[in-house]
Design an enzyme around this catalytic site. Sequence first.
Site, PDB file in Angstrom:
ATOM      1  N   THR A  29       0.671  -1.277  -0.022  1.00  0.00           N
ATOM      2  CA  THR A  29      -0.009   0.189  -0.097  1.00  0.00           C
ATOM      3  C   THR A  29       0.899   1.250  -0.062  1.00  0.00           C
ATOM      4  O   THR A  29       0.365   2.398  -0.558  1.00  0.00           O
ATOM      5  CB  THR A  29      -0.947   0.074   1.111  1.00  0.00           C
ATOM      6  N   HIS A  30       2.085   1.258   0.770  1.00  0.00           N
ATOM      7  CA  HIS A  30       2.797   2.432   0.735  1.00  0.00           C
ATOM      8  C   HIS A  30       4.349   2.027   0.264  1.00  0.00           C
ATOM      9  O   HIS A  30       4.591   1.065   0.673  1.00  0.00           O
ATOM     10  CB  HIS A  30       3.059   3.082   2.150  1.00  0.00           C
ATOM     11  N   ASN A  31       5.022   2.822  -0.378  1.00  0.00           N
ATOM     12  CA  ASN A  31       6.064   2.609  -0.921  1.00  0.00           C
ATOM     13  C   ASN A  31       6.901   3.821  -1.329  1.00  0.00           C
ATOM     14  O   ASN A  31       6.484   4.469  -2.307  1.00  0.00           O
ATOM     15  CB  ASN A  31       6.180   1.431  -2.364  1.00  0.00           C
ATOM     16  N   PHE A  71       8.504  -0.210   2.020  1.00  0.00           N
ATOM     17  CA  PHE A  71       7.277  -0.377   1.781  1.00  0.00           C
ATOM     18  C   PHE A  71       6.367  -1.041   2.982  1.00  0.00           C
ATOM     19  O   PHE A  71       6.947  -1.753   3.685  1.00  0.00           O
ATOM     20  CB  PHE A  71       7.038  -1.104   0.463  1.00  0.00           C
ATOM     21  N   THR A  72       5.088  -1.022   2.859  1.00  0.00           N
ATOM     22  CA  THR A  72       4.060  -1.727   3.840  1.00  0.00           C
ATOM     23  C   THR A  72       3.374  -2.855   2.809  1.00  0.00           C
ATOM     24  O   THR A  72       3.070  -2.985   1.788  1.00  0.00           O
ATOM     25  CB  THR A  72       3.371  -0.834   4.263  1.00  0.00           C
TER      26      THR A  72
END
Length: 347
Positions: free
Chosen positions: A91-93, A104-105
Amino acid sequence: MNELDKMLLNRLQAGIELVPNPFQVLAEQLEIDESTVIERVKALKGDPIRQISAIFDTRTLGYKSSLVAAKIPEERLDEAAAMINDHPGVTHNYKRNHAFNLWFTIAVPPNSRIGLERTVELLGELAQVESIRLMPTLKLFKIGVQLDMTGKEDGTKAKAKPTYNEEDRQKADKVLTEFDIAVIRELQRDLPITSRPFAESAARLGIQEEELLEAGRKMIERKQMRRFSAVLNHRKAGFRFNGMGVWAVPEDQVDLIGQQMASFKAVSHCYLRPTYSDWPYNIFTMVHGRSLEECENILQAIEDETKVTNRITLYSTKEYKKTRLQYFTPEMDQWEEKRLKLNGSHI
């Protein structure tokens, strides 16, 4: 963006009520009419409002998740990030200013056939990273982004009790029915900006509007949903800098210090994470600012209050991906099916 817009954005981030006419409630709070609220929210969608939807707690829905740090040659970073982004659970990078330059997540569902650890290994292999490291949450002190759009708060001083932390996560009811999953799929959709925005979702489920809203309210009570609110595009909202302050806190002080750090309103995320022989930092705090100086001032205020001085700050220098995790969708199964076919017994 006028003062009304800024007040609206603050309230939308804090959460909207799960009622048939949520924008009417907002209008009453701001002492204006509903049509004005709807008009202004429509104008703010996309820039700076990214989405208005339910924000669920990943762990309480049975998902396994982690922050991941990867070390990748600079000339291959964009290519590697694109390969990692292909996983629907990422989702996040971000590119960050550290030897571990990609952070990242990722989350995988409770029915994952590959599992979190092997999924991260596979992503590392696909992206041809030099090193990849799981940094899961060992304890949650705080989670919840709420940017002050009015500019009236002093981020170095403003305090607030965390709206969601480890205690809430431990209390959460982790049992989900098929009906719950159907509701989750609907409430994670971007909310239509209309007078009765939940009516469409209720109709798709074949239930009454109030039945859907009551199911959502119960998920908040059961700590499965953190809130129903707006998520902003930080950069378009003026918060162009995000600093991940990581701290080396003595083991016997992590609970006390973690709570102190989480009490700063400007801290959106505060976690205890594992350490390694070359990584002594165990508490992670995320702050957002309109300038690098603003972020540094907040982190310095935390340092001054806690007396913890062994820290570094990792700033994001490029955003590769930022989105909400979509729960219980077929895309995750499709990604795993593809990998299983390609790798077979090597999984």
